[in-house]
Design an enzyme around this catalytic site. Structure first.
Site, PDB file in Angstrom:
ATOM      1  N   ASP A  74       2.380   3.571  -5.431  1.00  0.00           N
ATOM      2  CA  ASP A  74       1.767   2.718  -6.447  1.00  0.00           C
ATOM      3  C   ASP A  74       2.892   2.077  -7.267  1.00  0.00           C
ATOM      4  OD1 ASP A  74      -1.053   2.118  -7.659  1.00  0.00           O
ATOM      5  OD2 ASP A  74       0.270   2.414  -9.376  1.00  0.00           O
ATOM      6  N   GLU A  83       5.100  -0.259  -9.788  1.00  0.00           N
ATOM      7  CA  GLU A  83       5.031  -0.964 -11.072  1.00  0.00           C
ATOM      8  C   GLU A  83       5.893  -2.206 -10.930  1.00  0.00           C
ATOM      9  OE1 GLU A  83       2.987  -0.227 -13.536  1.00  0.00           O
ATOM     10  OE2 GLU A  83       2.327   1.470 -12.317  1.00  0.00           O
ATOM     11  N   ASP A 116      -0.545  -3.631  -3.723  1.00  0.00           N
ATOM     12  CA  ASP A 116       0.799  -3.038  -3.653  1.00  0.00           C
ATOM     13  C   ASP A 116       1.580  -3.579  -2.465  1.00  0.00           C
ATOM     14  OD1 ASP A 116       1.126  -0.737  -5.769  1.00  0.00           O
ATOM     15  OD2 ASP A 116      -0.933  -0.621  -5.039  1.00  0.00           O
ATOM     16  N   HIS A 125      -0.154   3.941 -15.836  1.00  0.00           N
ATOM     17  CA  HIS A 125       0.779   2.861 -15.517  1.00  0.00           C
ATOM     18  C   HIS A 125       2.215   3.347 -15.360  1.00  0.00           C
ATOM     19  CE1 HIS A 125      -2.570   0.233 -16.053  1.00  0.00           C
ATOM     20  NE2 HIS A 125      -2.706   0.575 -17.312  1.00  0.00           N
ATOM     21  N   ASP A 179       0.679   7.537 -11.617  1.00  0.00           N
ATOM     22  CA  ASP A 179      -0.434   6.903 -10.910  1.00  0.00           C
ATOM     23  C   ASP A 179      -0.503   7.391  -9.468  1.00  0.00           C
ATOM     24  OD1 ASP A 179      -1.245   5.492 -13.126  1.00  0.00           O
ATOM     25  OD2 ASP A 179      -0.517   3.547 -12.433  1.00  0.00           O
TER      26      ASP A 179
END
Length: 333
Positions: free
Chosen positions: A118, A120, A218, A277, A282
């Site tokens: 996941d 960022e 993603d 986040h 996550d």
């Protein structure tokens, strides 16, 4: 990165109504009489009529009866009613089919590991449509499908190359500060580190594995965009993945509006653990959902892929194939 992700379409199916059954038994005579007869083949076997009978009894149970029965058979009683029904139905299905005997071999063909990723990425409040996101955190939670545990994790931050200064919105959302990304490697080196870590785990070498994400973005957007920015070829190991939102919606028969991370956790009877986040937190929480789904009998399998730069679906009838051996990044010529 929940704020940036799109909702995914799911198959929808309503709950089957029925009155509670105070004395639940597998050999429910009424259900046996009304169960399917089949037209030959494997599903005409009497065991499938017994499974249909059990399913009918379970459909008529109240939530409290479901929870009590789950406790009795030493299963997790947490979650909404539809989840509890699915969990109990799968338990009795496995019992009736003598899962480890009649279905032996299915475990040998399934993934040994699932890599939950996941990202960022850089962002601003109200991103314009042409905003170029750059990955600033590359996390992995490694799920062992045999032990149903998070066996290990990987996390590295990434220095952006186009917009090197993070927006206040991005810092507040992700908790990633300017000092963190300034001290980090650029994406090509981080991707090499990811490959080295995956090869150390013998993924694709000794162990069969798949990538899993929370939605399509993603891989189809963030990684795709980052590879173009860094002039890298899209890594082969990331070209196919399990979109857990689709898998969750289809398995538990819930609409796409109920497949966001916090809602999936809530419906499975769990709370978010960590900082929302944070890419690694996550990933860990998505992994917890995947583990719950595996325990509930869901065979998580690749359902999306990238082809010629475009997002495509993978049919549920496609064979279960592991991702390829991770290779070092290749620059475009």
């Amino acid at each position: 990165m929940e704020e940036q992700k799109e909702n995914q379409p799911q198959e929808e199916e309503g709950e089957q109504p029925g009155s509670p059954s105070p004395n639940f038994k597998l050999d429910c005579k009424e259900e046996k009489e009304n169960s399917i007869t089949g037209n030959g083949g494997i599903y005409s076997d009497p065991v499938y009529k017994e499974i249909a009978a059990a399913n009918g009894c379970i459909n008529r149970m109240s939530k409290e009866e479901l929870k009590a029965k789950l406790v009795e058979v030493k299963l997790d009683p947490r979650g909404v009613k539809d989840v509890l029904k699915k969990r109990l139905k799968n338990y009795y299905k496995k019992q009736k089919l003598n899962y480890h005997h009649l279905l032996q071999g299915s475990g040998d063909t399934y993934y040994d590991y699932i890599c939950v990723i996941d990202f960022e990425a850089t962002c601003e409040e109200g991103n314009p449509p042409d905003y170029i996101h750059e990955i600033i955190e590359f996390p992995i939670a490694l799920v062992n499908t045999r032990t149903l545990e998070i066996e290990d994790t990987f996390q590295q931050y990434v220095k952006p190359e186009i917009k090197r200064e993070l927006s206040d919105f991005c810092i507040n959302l992700t908790g990633i500060t300017q000092d963190i990304v300034d001290a980090a490697d650029t994406f090509p080196q981080v991707l090499q580190n990811v490959v080295d870590w995956m090869r150390q785990k013998e993924l694709g070498i000794k162990y069969k594995y798949a990538i899993l994400t929370d939605g399509s973005w993603d891989m189809s957007k963030f990684l795709n965009m980052q590879c173009r920015t860094s002039r890298l070829k899209f890594p082969r190991f990331a070209k196919k993945w399990i979109n857990i939102r689709k898998a969750y919606g289809n398995y538990y028969k819930v609409p796409r509006t109920q497949t966001k991370l916090l809602m999936m956790l809530e419906k499975l009877g769990m709370n978010y653990d960590g900082r929302p986040h944070s890419g690694l937190d996550d990933s860990r929480n998505i992994a917890r959902i995947a583990i719950h789904m595996l325990r509930d009998g869901c065979e998580l399998r690749v359902n999306e892929r990238m082809h010629a730069g475009q997002l495509m679906n993978v049919a549920s009838s496609a064979p279960i194939e592991g991702a390829p051996i991770p290779l070092s990044p290749h620059f475009k010529t």
